[in-house]
Design a protein around this motif. Structure first.
Motif, PDB file in Angstrom:
ATOM      1  N   LYS A 141       0.844  -1.194   0.000  1.00  0.00           N
ATOM      2  CA  LYS A 141       0.000   0.000   0.000  1.00  0.00           C
ATOM      3  C   LYS A 141       0.879   1.243   0.000  1.00  0.00           C
ATOM      4  CE  LYS A 141      -4.049  -2.040   0.353  1.00  0.00           C
ATOM      5  NZ  LYS A 141      -4.996  -1.999  -0.782  1.00  0.00           N
ATOM      6  N   TYR A 142       0.789   2.029  -1.072  1.00  0.00           N
ATOM      7  CA  TYR A 142       1.583   3.254  -1.109  1.00  0.00           C
ATOM      8  C   TYR A 142       0.879   4.402  -0.389  1.00  0.00           C
ATOM      9  CZ  TYR A 142       4.551   6.995  -2.780  1.00  0.00           C
ATOM     10  OH  TYR A 142       5.411   8.072  -2.828  1.00  0.00           O
ATOM     11  N   ILE A 143      -0.393   4.235  -0.127  1.00  0.00           N
ATOM     12  CA  ILE A 143      -1.158   5.282   0.562  1.00  0.00           C
ATOM     13  C   ILE A 143      -0.666   5.431   2.004  1.00  0.00           C
ATOM     14  CG2 ILE A 143      -3.231   5.080  -0.839  1.00  0.00           C
ATOM     15  CD1 ILE A 143      -4.379   3.181   1.176  1.00  0.00           C
ATOM     16  N   PRO A 144      -0.846   6.611   2.627  1.00  0.00           N
ATOM     17  CA  PRO A 144      -0.365   6.856   3.998  1.00  0.00           C
ATOM     18  C   PRO A 144      -1.270   6.223   5.051  1.00  0.00           C
ATOM     19  CG  PRO A 144      -1.378   8.843   3.121  1.00  0.00           C
ATOM     20  CD  PRO A 144      -1.371   7.856   1.988  1.00  0.00           C
ATOM     21  N   LEU A 145      -1.094   4.933   5.302  1.00  0.00           N
ATOM     22  CA  LEU A 145      -1.963   4.227   6.245  1.00  0.00           C
ATOM     23  C   LEU A 145      -1.769   4.673   7.691  1.00  0.00           C
ATOM     24  CD1 LEU A 145      -2.074   0.511   5.034  1.00  0.00           C
ATOM     25  CD2 LEU A 145      -3.876   2.233   4.959  1.00  0.00           C
ATOM     26  N   ASP A 146      -0.674   5.367   7.973  1.00  0.00           N
ATOM     27  CA  ASP A 146      -0.458   5.859   9.337  1.00  0.00           C
ATOM     28  C   ASP A 146      -1.110   7.225   9.542  1.00  0.00           C
ATOM     29  OD1 ASP A 146       1.262   7.005   7.515  1.00  0.00           O
ATOM     30  OD2 ASP A 146       2.902   7.256   8.931  1.00  0.00           O
ATOM     31  N   LYS A 147      -1.742   7.754   8.488  1.00  0.00           N
ATOM     32  CA  LYS A 147      -2.342   9.079   8.552  1.00  0.00           C
ATOM     33  C   LYS A 147      -3.768   8.993   9.067  1.00  0.00           C
ATOM     34  CE  LYS A 147      -2.992  13.118   5.559  1.00  0.00           C
ATOM     35  NZ  LYS A 147      -2.841  13.617   4.168  1.00  0.00           N
ATOM     36  N   GLN A 148      -4.123   9.840   9.988  1.00  0.00           N
ATOM     37  CA  GLN A 148      -5.479   9.845  10.525  1.00  0.00           C
ATOM     38  C   GLN A 148      -6.441  10.428   9.484  1.00  0.00           C
ATOM     39  OE1 GLN A 148      -6.431   8.458  13.508  1.00  0.00           O
ATOM     40  NE2 GLN A 148      -4.312   7.737  13.411  1.00  0.00           N
ATOM     41  N   GLY A 149      -7.699  10.188   9.643  1.00  0.00           N
ATOM     42  CA  GLY A 149      -8.684  10.723   8.717  1.00  0.00           C
ATOM     43  C   GLY A 149      -9.274   9.615   7.876  1.00  0.00           C
ATOM     44  N   SER A 150      -9.132   9.731   6.554  1.00  0.00           N
ATOM     45  CA  SER A 150      -9.807   8.786   5.662  1.00  0.00           C
ATOM     46  C   SER A 150      -9.217   7.389   5.719  1.00  0.00           C
ATOM     47  CB  SER A 150      -9.745   9.305   4.217  1.00  0.00           C
ATOM     48  OG  SER A 150      -8.410   9.449   3.805  1.00  0.00           O
ATOM     49  N   TYR A 151      -8.036   7.211   6.384  1.00  0.00           N
ATOM     50  CA  TYR A 151      -7.423   5.891   6.427  1.00  0.00           C
ATOM     51  C   TYR A 151      -7.522   5.226   7.803  1.00  0.00           C
ATOM     52  CZ  TYR A 151      -5.424   7.401   2.026  1.00  0.00           C
ATOM     53  OH  TYR A 151      -5.263   7.848   0.743  1.00  0.00           O
ATOM     54  N   ASN A 152      -8.183   5.866   8.776  1.00  0.00           N
ATOM     55  CA  ASN A 152      -8.232   5.225  10.088  1.00  0.00           C
ATOM     56  C   ASN A 152      -9.270   4.106  10.098  1.00  0.00           C
ATOM     57  OD1 ASN A 152     -10.821   6.272  10.688  1.00  0.00           O
ATOM     58  ND2 ASN A 152      -9.935   8.187  11.464  1.00  0.00           N
ATOM     59  N   GLU A 153      -9.198   3.290  11.134  1.00  0.00           N
ATOM     60  CA  GLU A 153      -9.986   2.044  11.166  1.00  0.00           C
ATOM     61  C   GLU A 153     -11.501   2.259  11.159  1.00  0.00           C
ATOM     62  OE1 GLU A 153      -6.948   2.186  12.780  1.00  0.00           O
ATOM     63  OE2 GLU A 153      -6.276   0.820  11.214  1.00  0.00           O
ATOM     64  N   ASN A 154     -11.940   3.483  11.473  1.00  0.00           N
ATOM     65  CA  ASN A 154     -13.372   3.724  11.580  1.00  0.00           C
ATOM     66  C   ASN A 154     -13.997   4.187  10.265  1.00  0.00           C
ATOM     67  OD1 ASN A 154     -13.414   3.130  14.356  1.00  0.00           O
ATOM     68  ND2 ASN A 154     -12.624   5.177  14.822  1.00  0.00           N
ATOM     69  N   SER A 155     -13.183   4.389   9.239  1.00  0.00           N
ATOM     70  CA  SER A 155     -13.724   4.910   7.988  1.00  0.00           C
ATOM     71  C   SER A 155     -14.076   3.774   7.030  1.00  0.00           C
ATOM     72  CB  SER A 155     -12.712   5.860   7.330  1.00  0.00           C
ATOM     73  OG  SER A 155     -11.626   5.120   6.811  1.00  0.00           O
ATOM     74  N   GLU A 156     -15.053   4.037   6.170  1.00  0.00           N
ATOM     75  CA  GLU A 156     -15.463   3.044   5.176  1.00  0.00           C
ATOM     76  C   GLU A 156     -14.332   2.782   4.193  1.00  0.00           C
ATOM     77  OE1 GLU A 156     -18.894   2.527   1.711  1.00  0.00           O
ATOM     78  OE2 GLU A 156     -19.137   4.005   3.318  1.00  0.00           O
ATOM     79  N   ARG A 157     -13.560   3.813   3.878  1.00  0.00           N
ATOM     80  CA  ARG A 157     -12.442   3.655   2.950  1.00  0.00           C
ATOM     81  C   ARG A 157     -11.405   2.688   3.510  1.00  0.00           C
ATOM     82  NH1 ARG A 157      -8.717   8.586   0.504  1.00  0.00           N
ATOM     83  NH2 ARG A 157      -7.621   7.343  -1.061  1.00  0.00           N
ATOM     84  N   ALA A 158     -11.141   2.787   4.810  1.00  0.00           N
ATOM     85  CA  ALA A 158     -10.156   1.896   5.422  1.00  0.00           C
ATOM     86  C   ALA A 158     -10.626   0.454   5.377  1.00  0.00           C
ATOM     87  CB  ALA A 158      -9.889   2.321   6.871  1.00  0.00           C
ATOM     88  N   VAL A 159     -11.915   0.224   5.640  1.00  0.00           N
ATOM     89  CA  VAL A 159     -12.441  -1.137   5.620  1.00  0.00           C
ATOM     90  C   VAL A 159     -12.255  -1.752   4.236  1.00  0.00           C
ATOM     91  CG1 VAL A 159     -14.526  -2.528   5.821  1.00  0.00           C
ATOM     92  CG2 VAL A 159     -14.087  -0.714   7.473  1.00  0.00           C
ATOM     93  N   SER A 160     -12.508  -0.958   3.183  1.00  0.00           N
ATOM     94  CA  SER A 160     -12.343  -1.478   1.827  1.00  0.00           C
ATOM     95  C   SER A 160     -10.883  -1.800   1.539  1.00  0.00           C
ATOM     96  CB  SER A 160     -12.881  -0.472   0.805  1.00  0.00           C
ATOM     97  OG  SER A 160     -12.096   0.711   0.795  1.00  0.00           O
ATOM     98  N   ILE A 161      -9.957  -1.085   2.161  1.00  0.00           N
ATOM     99  CA  ILE A 161      -8.531  -1.368   1.990  1.00  0.00           C
ATOM    100  C   ILE A 161      -8.191  -2.744   2.530  1.00  0.00           C
ATOM    101  CG2 ILE A 161      -6.227  -0.713   2.836  1.00  0.00           C
ATOM    102  CD1 ILE A 161      -7.196   2.225   2.644  1.00  0.00           C
ATOM    103  N   TYR A 162      -8.835  -3.137   3.627  1.00  0.00           N
ATOM    104  CA  TYR A 162      -8.547  -4.425   4.258  1.00  0.00           C
ATOM    105  C   TYR A 162      -9.228  -5.593   3.541  1.00  0.00           C
ATOM    106  CZ  TYR A 162      -7.202  -1.334   8.090  1.00  0.00           C
ATOM    107  OH  TYR A 162      -6.625  -0.356   8.850  1.00  0.00           O
ATOM    108  N   TYR A 163     -10.359  -5.328   2.874  1.00  0.00           N
ATOM    109  CA  TYR A 163     -11.169  -6.400   2.299  1.00  0.00           C
ATOM    110  C   TYR A 163     -10.358  -7.356   1.426  1.00  0.00           C
ATOM    111  CZ  TYR A 163     -15.771  -4.586   3.663  1.00  0.00           C
ATOM    112  OH  TYR A 163     -16.883  -4.204   4.365  1.00  0.00           O
TER     113      TYR A 163
END
Length: 436
Positions: free
Chosen positions: A344-366
């Motif tokens: 993953k080149y995206i900033p997964l340590d960045k808060q906001g759209s990539y944190n565990e509570n966001s829908e975008r983050a869930v799709s990253i894990y799927y």
């Protein structure tokens, strides 16, 4: 103008609003459409749209009235007198882009020389010279390019079409010679001449000899092209050879020469492209950060992990029995029990759209979770680059199962003195990389 990848929105400065009209010709357009209609725009990976990986649908950047938003592409792009440089987000505003250069060095097995003595703009162009041996080898693996060439002779061994006008000019009074023209299948042609001119141009570059002499294979291939073009090579005909190669190359067998031709043209037309005057012409050199990050990680993990490649079909896997629905996990361990991983080149340590509570983050894990299920694995990982001082590790326990998903942040060195210092520090971080 200068910004970084994944910038979250770069606000125009007052003096930069004059570039909006030019940049609007690039903004919000798909990579595939831009590349197809602009021969001087070079994007890596160069096989956009061929492998249905959706890279071709993305844009270089989006733009509104106040800001530019970038994504995973790095390099530079311009139109008319406006040019936007996009460095990696791990390059500070006044620093050189060590991380991008380092990934290129690892992926393409190149030697980067005199890095700290050059400006950022010069270094962007130097990417092409670094890459030249890599794509020269790929093209040569298909053999020396052979094509029909029109040759003019004036001797007694006539074997072609007599050229009356030239014969009158050269052979009156008659001395036994005939002026004639032949069409011959030859290794000495417009493409090989273009490659020869590029070789001679690179030789004059401050680190050109180091690039062309970096290994025995490169040296031997360079000598082959010099040998087959030596009879007709003329350094004063460079512009003529360039003009003959401006038409896009197409061949059913020698397809690897297509990209090599584009690289040669950009190297030889470097100055012209830097100060391009053609109205509304889009030009540039860009690298997809997600693709480059994945290929870079493969150089670190290849001893223990298989790297399926959707661009070549190598190590193809299937989701269902009967070889139905091909899938390409980024990494699968060579040994059982399987461990699967995703780059993953995206900033997964960045808060906001990539944190565990966001829908975008869930799709990253799927996707990784689906691959874990497919390979009956209880261990998976996501690996991303981070500005943190040390490698980051976080274990996510999958609810009501024994599965563990590990988030790994590979620390990209900051506050370094020079490129050698950066290299030394990142090698240490690579060696202590701990995957479950």
């Amino acid at each position: 103008m200068r910004t970084t990848d994944n910038n979250g929105g770069y606000l125009f400065k007052n003096e930069e609003f004059i570039h909006k009209e030019n940049l609007s010709r690039i903004a919000n357009k798909s990579l595939l459409n831009l590349q197809e209609s602009n021969a001087d725009l070079l994007i890596f990976p160069h096989s956009l749209g061929v492998h249905k990986d959706d890279v071709e649908k993305s844009t270089i950047f989006s733009m509104d009235d106040e800001c530019i938003t970038t994504y995973n592409l790095m390099g530079f792009v311009g139109c008319n007198n406006s040019q936007l440089t996009i460095t990696s987000r791990f390059s500070n505003e006044d620093d050189k882009d060590y991380f991008l250069h380092y990934m290129l060095q690892k992926v393409f097995a190149i030697n980067i020389l005199d890095f700290d003595q050059k400006s950022n703009k010069e270094n962007i162009w130097d990417f092409l010279i670094y890459l030249f041996p890599y794509f020269l080898k790929k093209a040569y693996a298909q053999g020396l390019f052979k094509a029909y060439r029109r040759n003019e002779y004036n001797n007694a061994n006539i074997k072609g079409t007599i050229n009356i006008n030239r014969h009158i000019q050269k052979n009156i009074p008659f001395r036994g010679h005939i002026a004639y023209t032949t069409r011959e299948h030859s290794y000495d042609n417009d493409i090989t001449q273009l490659i020869r001119h590029t070789i001679e141009y690179i030789k004059l570059h401050p680190f050109g000899k180091g690039v062309l002499l970096k290994d025995n294979e490169t040296r031997e291939i360079v000598q082959k092209f010099i040998f087959v073009t030596d009879a007709t090579y003329n350094k004063n005909e460079r512009n003529k050879i360039i003009a003959k190669n401006l038409k896009p190359f197409a061949h059913p067998y020698f397809f690897e020469y297509k990209l090599l031709q584009k690289i040669c043209l950009q190297i030889l037309r470097r100055e012209k492209l830097s100060y391009v005057k053609d109205e509304n012409k889009i030009y540039g050199l860009l690298f997809d950060g997600a693709w480059l990050w994945e290929e870079y990680l493969n150089t670190l993990l290849k001893d223990k992990f298989i790297h399926p490649e959707n661009k070549t079909g190598k190590h193809k896997q299937y989701l269902f029995e009967g070889n139905k629905q091909s899938i390409y996990p980024d990494f699968i361990s060579k040994d059982k029990p399987f461990i699967v991983g995703d780059a993953k080149y995206i900033p997964l340590d960045k808060q906001g759209s990539y944190n565990e509570n966001s829908e975008r983050a869930v799709s990253i894990y799927y996707k990784t979770l689906a691959y874990m299920y497919r390979f009956n694995s209880t261990k998976g990982f996501l690996i991303y680059p981070t500005k943190n001082e040390e490698n980051l590790y976080e274990e996510l326990k999958i609810q009501d199962t024994e599965g563990i998903l590990q988030k790994i942040g590979l620390a990209i060195p900051q506050n370094v003195n020079n490129y050698n210092h950066f290299t030394q520090r990142i090698i240490i971080n690579e060696k202590i990389l701990n995957i479950i």
